[in-house]
Write a protein that holds these residues in place. Structure first.
Motif, PDB file in Angstrom:
ATOM      1  N   ALA A  71       0.831  -1.206   0.000  1.00  0.00           N
ATOM      2  CA  ALA A  71       0.000   0.000   0.000  1.00  0.00           C
ATOM      3  C   ALA A  71       0.865   1.255   0.000  1.00  0.00           C
ATOM      4  O   ALA A  71       0.625   2.198  -0.764  1.00  0.00           O
ATOM      5  CB  ALA A  71      -0.915  -0.005   1.224  1.00  0.00           C
ATOM      6  N   PHE A 245      -4.124   3.777   0.945  1.00  0.00           N
ATOM      7  CA  PHE A 245      -5.279   3.240   1.663  1.00  0.00           C
ATOM      8  C   PHE A 245      -6.161   2.411   0.737  1.00  0.00           C
ATOM      9  O   PHE A 245      -6.851   1.491   1.180  1.00  0.00           O
ATOM     10  CB  PHE A 245      -6.090   4.380   2.278  1.00  0.00           C
ATOM     11  CG  PHE A 245      -7.202   3.928   3.175  1.00  0.00           C
ATOM     12  CD1 PHE A 245      -6.925   3.327   4.393  1.00  0.00           C
ATOM     13  CD2 PHE A 245      -8.530   4.095   2.802  1.00  0.00           C
ATOM     14  CE1 PHE A 245      -7.949   2.886   5.221  1.00  0.00           C
ATOM     15  CE2 PHE A 245      -9.561   3.666   3.622  1.00  0.00           C
ATOM     16  CZ  PHE A 245      -9.270   3.059   4.837  1.00  0.00           C
ATOM     17  N   VAL A 246      -6.115   2.728  -0.548  1.00  0.00           N
ATOM     18  CA  VAL A 246      -6.883   1.955  -1.533  1.00  0.00           C
ATOM     19  C   VAL A 246      -6.392   0.512  -1.545  1.00  0.00           C
ATOM     20  O   VAL A 246      -7.172  -0.443  -1.421  1.00  0.00           O
ATOM     21  CB  VAL A 246      -6.739   2.581  -2.942  1.00  0.00           C
ATOM     22  CG1 VAL A 246      -7.446   1.729  -3.977  1.00  0.00           C
ATOM     23  CG2 VAL A 246      -7.265   4.006  -2.949  1.00  0.00           C
ATOM     24  N   SER A 249      -6.992  -1.184   1.867  1.00  0.00           N
ATOM     25  CA  SER A 249      -8.406  -1.541   2.037  1.00  0.00           C
ATOM     26  C   SER A 249      -8.742  -2.800   1.257  1.00  0.00           C
ATOM     27  O   SER A 249      -9.484  -3.670   1.731  1.00  0.00           O
ATOM     28  CB  SER A 249      -9.302  -0.389   1.585  1.00  0.00           C
ATOM     29  OG  SER A 249      -9.072   0.757   2.359  1.00  0.00           O
ATOM     30  N   ARG A 250      -8.195  -2.885   0.045  1.00  0.00           N
ATOM     31  CA  ARG A 250      -8.431  -4.080  -0.766  1.00  0.00           C
ATOM     32  C   ARG A 250      -7.908  -5.323  -0.051  1.00  0.00           C
ATOM     33  O   ARG A 250      -8.576  -6.360   0.004  1.00  0.00           O
ATOM     34  CB  ARG A 250      -7.757  -3.932  -2.131  1.00  0.00           C
ATOM     35  CG  ARG A 250      -7.910  -5.165  -3.019  1.00  0.00           C
ATOM     36  CD  ARG A 250      -7.451  -4.909  -4.441  1.00  0.00           C
ATOM     37  NE  ARG A 250      -6.075  -4.475  -4.503  1.00  0.00           N
ATOM     38  CZ  ARG A 250      -5.676  -3.326  -5.024  1.00  0.00           C
ATOM     39  NH1 ARG A 250      -6.555  -2.471  -5.502  1.00  0.00           N
ATOM     40  NH2 ARG A 250      -4.394  -3.009  -5.057  1.00  0.00           N
ATOM     41  N   ALA A 252      -7.304  -5.610   3.173  1.00  0.00           N
ATOM     42  CA  ALA A 252      -8.070  -5.809   4.407  1.00  0.00           C
ATOM     43  C   ALA A 252      -9.359  -6.566   4.110  1.00  0.00           C
ATOM     44  O   ALA A 252      -9.737  -7.499   4.829  1.00  0.00           O
ATOM     45  CB  ALA A 252      -8.378  -4.466   5.057  1.00  0.00           C
ATOM     46  N   VAL A 253     -10.034  -6.157   3.031  1.00  0.00           N
ATOM     47  CA  VAL A 253     -11.271  -6.837   2.645  1.00  0.00           C
ATOM     48  C   VAL A 253     -10.967  -8.269   2.212  1.00  0.00           C
ATOM     49  O   VAL A 253     -11.738  -9.198   2.493  1.00  0.00           O
ATOM     50  CB  VAL A 253     -11.985  -6.057   1.517  1.00  0.00           C
ATOM     51  CG1 VAL A 253     -13.175  -6.845   0.993  1.00  0.00           C
ATOM     52  CG2 VAL A 253     -12.451  -4.710   2.027  1.00  0.00           C
ATOM     53  N   LEU A 403     -10.621   4.001  -4.264  1.00  0.00           N
ATOM     54  CA  LEU A 403     -10.999   3.219  -3.081  1.00  0.00           C
ATOM     55  C   LEU A 403     -12.354   2.563  -3.276  1.00  0.00           C
ATOM     56  O   LEU A 403     -12.522   1.351  -3.041  1.00  0.00           O
ATOM     57  CB  LEU A 403     -11.022   4.121  -1.853  1.00  0.00           C
ATOM     58  CG  LEU A 403     -11.550   3.493  -0.556  1.00  0.00           C
ATOM     59  CD1 LEU A 403     -10.664   2.341  -0.130  1.00  0.00           C
ATOM     60  CD2 LEU A 403     -11.658   4.548   0.546  1.00  0.00           C
ATOM     61  N   THR A 406     -12.259  -0.159  -5.908  1.00  0.00           N
ATOM     62  CA  THR A 406     -11.483  -1.304  -5.441  1.00  0.00           C
ATOM     63  C   THR A 406     -12.304  -2.156  -4.482  1.00  0.00           C
ATOM     64  O   THR A 406     -12.214  -3.390  -4.491  1.00  0.00           O
ATOM     65  CB  THR A 406     -10.193  -0.825  -4.740  1.00  0.00           C
ATOM     66  OG1 THR A 406      -9.358  -0.158  -5.697  1.00  0.00           O
ATOM     67  CG2 THR A 406      -9.422  -1.991  -4.150  1.00  0.00           C
ATOM     68  N   LEU A 407     -13.116  -1.499  -3.656  1.00  0.00           N
ATOM     69  CA  LEU A 407     -13.927  -2.224  -2.675  1.00  0.00           C
ATOM     70  C   LEU A 407     -15.224  -2.763  -3.258  1.00  0.00           C
ATOM     71  O   LEU A 407     -15.911  -3.541  -2.602  1.00  0.00           O
ATOM     72  CB  LEU A 407     -14.255  -1.301  -1.497  1.00  0.00           C
ATOM     73  CG  LEU A 407     -13.079  -0.828  -0.647  1.00  0.00           C
ATOM     74  CD1 LEU A 407     -13.570   0.069   0.480  1.00  0.00           C
ATOM     75  CD2 LEU A 407     -12.294  -2.009  -0.090  1.00  0.00           C
ATOM     76  N   GLY A 411     -16.021  -5.934  -1.183  1.00  0.00           N
ATOM     77  CA  GLY A 411     -16.682  -5.300  -0.057  1.00  0.00           C
ATOM     78  C   GLY A 411     -18.169  -5.093  -0.246  1.00  0.00           C
ATOM     79  O   GLY A 411     -18.976  -5.442   0.621  1.00  0.00           O
TER      80      GLY A 411
END
Length: 463
Positions: A71, A245-246, A249-250, A252-253, A403, A406-407, A411
Motif C-alpha cells: 500500500a 489506503f486503496v 483496504s483491498r 483488508a477486505v 478506493l 477497489t472495494l 466489499g
C-alpha cells in the motif's frame, strides 16, 4: 540489460510500451504465482492436505501485514510517477525516503501485535480442529520475515515507477526460485515438515530484500536518496496514505473474505472443504497472472502521462490495457473450464502410506473442487474492465473513486453474497457469489471509467 529511462513512459508508443512493462510484470507474477502453486503442491504431497488448509489460514494475516508495504509502495509510486512526469525530482526522492521509513515503522509494529495475539487470530481465520497446530507453526516463523516482504513489495512498485520493469521482474523471480529450492531441501531432504515450509518462505523474502537493496544502491536506480529524505514529511505522508489506503483496504477486505470463507466452509464441510478453497485460492493467484501483469504494467504508464498532461496517451493506455487483459483472461478461462479435475489432482498426494483420514480428505477434495473452480472463474473474461478501471484512478492520484471501485467487488458485493446465498443454497451459494460479484463490479467500474474518460481525459483538457 539495456539502459531504461523513465522518460520513455511519455514518448514510446503505448502498445509497445505496455508490452515492455506488462511482459516482465507478468513473468514476475507468473514465477511468484508458480512459487505459491508449486509450494502448495509440495506441501500437499509431502505433508498433507490439512497442511494446505493450515497455510491458507495463515495467508490473510501475513499478507495483510505485508500489504501495508504494498500500500505504501503503490501510494508513493503514484506520486513518484507523476513527479517524474512533471520533472519534480526532489518530490520523488522525498517520497521514496518516506516510503521506507513508514514501511519499517508500521510493519514491525503490526508483526509484534500479530505474534502477541497469535492464539486468538489463528482460530478466527479458520484455524480450528486439526488445522490449528500446523497453522501456528507456519504463522510464527513466517511473520518474522514479513517486514522484509513488505519492504520488497514497496520497493518493487518504486522500481516500476522508475520505468524499469525488468529489474522488478528479477526481484520477483529470485525469492520464488529460492523458496522452491529451500522447500525441497527443508521439507523433502531434512523432513522439517511445516517448519521447513515456513523457513523456506521466510528465506525467499530475505533473498528478495537483498536484491532490491542492491538495486537502489547501484547505478541502475535514478532515486539516490539522502538521510534527510527519511525524515517523515506530513503532506507526503497524507498523499501516500490516501492513495495507499486503496491497496490496504483491498487487502483488508481480502483478509476478511478469507476469514469468512474459511469459517463458512469449515461449518459446511470441515477441514476438507477449507482445503477445497485453499486450492481454488492458489489458482486465483496463479491463473490470472497475465491479467495482473497487464495491470501492473499499466500503472506507471498512466501515472507518468497523466502527470505530463498527455491525456490522449492516457486514454490510449486504458483502451490498450483493457484489450490485452481481456484477451489473456479469456484464454485463462478456457483452460480452467476444460481441465479443473487435472489441476486439482496436482495438489493431492498419492503416497501409498496415507492414513485413512487423509485418503478420505483427498477423495472429498478431488470430488468437490472441479465444479467449484468452474463457478469461481465463470466471469473471468470480463474482469479486465474492473481491474484496469480501478487501477487507473489509483495511478492518477484520485484516491476516493479508486478506493470505492477497489472495494466494489469484495466489499460491496462479494461479502454480502457469501453471507446470504449459503443460507439458501449451501456450498453452491458460496461458489456462485464469485461470478455474480465479478459481473456486478465490472458493470459499476465500466460506468465510472467511461464517465471519467469523457470528462477528465478530453483531448482539449491539456490545452
Amino acid at each position: 540489460m539495456a539502459k531504461v529511462s523513465s522518460d520513455d513512459l511519455g514518448s514510446e508508443s503505448i502498445g509497445r510500451l505496455l508490452i515492455k512493462q506488462a511482459v516482465p510484470a507478468s513473468i514476475g507474477i507468473l514465477v511468484m504465482s508458480l512459487n505459491i502453486l508449486v509450494d502448495t503442491i509440495f506441501v500437499g504431497n509431502w505433508i498433507g492436505s490439512i497442511a494446505i488448509a493450515a497455510i491458507n489460514v495463515v495467508l490473510p494475516v501475513s499478507f495483510f501485514i505485508a500489504a501495508l508495504g504494498m500500500a505504501i509502495g503503490i501510494g508513493g509510486s503514484s506520486i513518484i510517477s507523476r513527479a517524474l512526469g512533471a520533472e519534480n525530482k526532489h518530490k520523488a526522492l522525498k517520497t521514496f525516503g518516506n516510503q521506507i521509513s513508514l514501511t519499517l515503522l508500521v510493519t514491525i509494529t503490526m508483526v509484534a501485535f500479530g505474534l502477541y495475539f497469535a492464539d486468538g487470530l489463528i482460530p478466527a481465520f479458520g484455524g480450528k480442529g486439526a488445522i490449528f497446530k500446523p497453522a501456528k507453526i507456519y504463522y510464527t516463523i513466517v511473520l518474522y520475515g514479513v517486514p522484509f516482504l513488505a519492504l520488497c513489495m514497496m520497493g518493487n512498485t518504486v522500481i516500476r515507477a522508475e520505468g524499469k520493469p525488468k529489474f522488478a521482474m528479477i526481484a520477483m523471480i529470485i525469492p520464488s526460485v529460492g523458496n522452491l529450492l529451500m522447500d525441497y531441501v527443508f521439507i523433502y531432504i531434512f523432513d522439517w515438515g511445516m517448519e521447513g515450509a515456513a523457513w523456506a518462505t521466510t528465506g525467499g523474502y530475505l533473498l528478495c530484500f537483498g536484491y532490491i537493496f542492491y538495486f537502489f544502491l547501484s547505478k541502475n536506480s535514478e532515486l539516490k536518496i539522502k538521510s534527510v529524505d527519511f525524515r517523515l514529511d506530513l503532506p507526503i505522508l497524507k498523499e501516500i496514505g490516501s492513495l495507499g489506503f486503496v491497496t490496504l483496504s483491498r487487502q483488508a477486505v481480502t483478509s476478511i473474505t478469507y476469514l469468512l470463507m474459511n469459517n463458512i466452509l469449515f461449518d459446511l464441510g470441515g477441514e476438507s472443504m477449507v482445503a477445497v478453497y485453499a486450492i481454488i485460492g492458489r489458482m486465483l493467484m496463479f491463473a490470472l497472472f497475465p491479467v495482473f501483469g497487464v495491470t501492473q504494467g499499466f500503472l506507471p504508464i498512466a501515472g507518468y502521462n497523466y502527470g505530463a498532461q498527455k491525456y490522449e496517451r492516457v486514454r490510449e493506455s486504458i483502451n490498450t490495457a483493457i484489450t490485452y487483459a481481456a484477451i489473456v483472461a479469456t484464454v485463462v478461462f478456457v483452460g480452467l473450464m476444460v481441465f479443473p479435475a487435472e489441476i486439482t489432482g496436482l495438489f493431492l498426494s498419492s503416497r501409498a502410506d496415507m492414513s485413512a483420514e487423509e485418503m478420505a480428505s483427498n477423495i472429498f477434495v478431488l470430488e468437490n473442487t472441479p465444479a467449484a473452480m468452474r463457478w469461481v472463474f465463470a466471469a473471468t473474461p470480463i474482469i479486465a474492465i474492473q481491474l484496469i478501471g480501478a487501477a487507473y484512478f489509483q495511478a492518477v492520484g484520485k484516491a476516493v473513486p479508486a478506493l470505492l471501485l477497489t472495494l466494489t467487488r469484495q466489499g460491496f458485493f462479494f461479502i454480502p453474497l457469501i453471507l446470504i446465498l449459503p443460507i439458501y443454497l449451501g456450498e453452491l451459494g458460496v461458489w456462485l457469489s464469485f461470478p455474480i460479484a465479478d459481473t456486478l463490479s465490472t458493470i459499476v467500474t465500466g460506468y465510472f471509467l467511461r464517465r471519467e474518460v469523457k470528462t477528465s481525459l478530453r483531448i482539449d483538457a491539456a490545452a
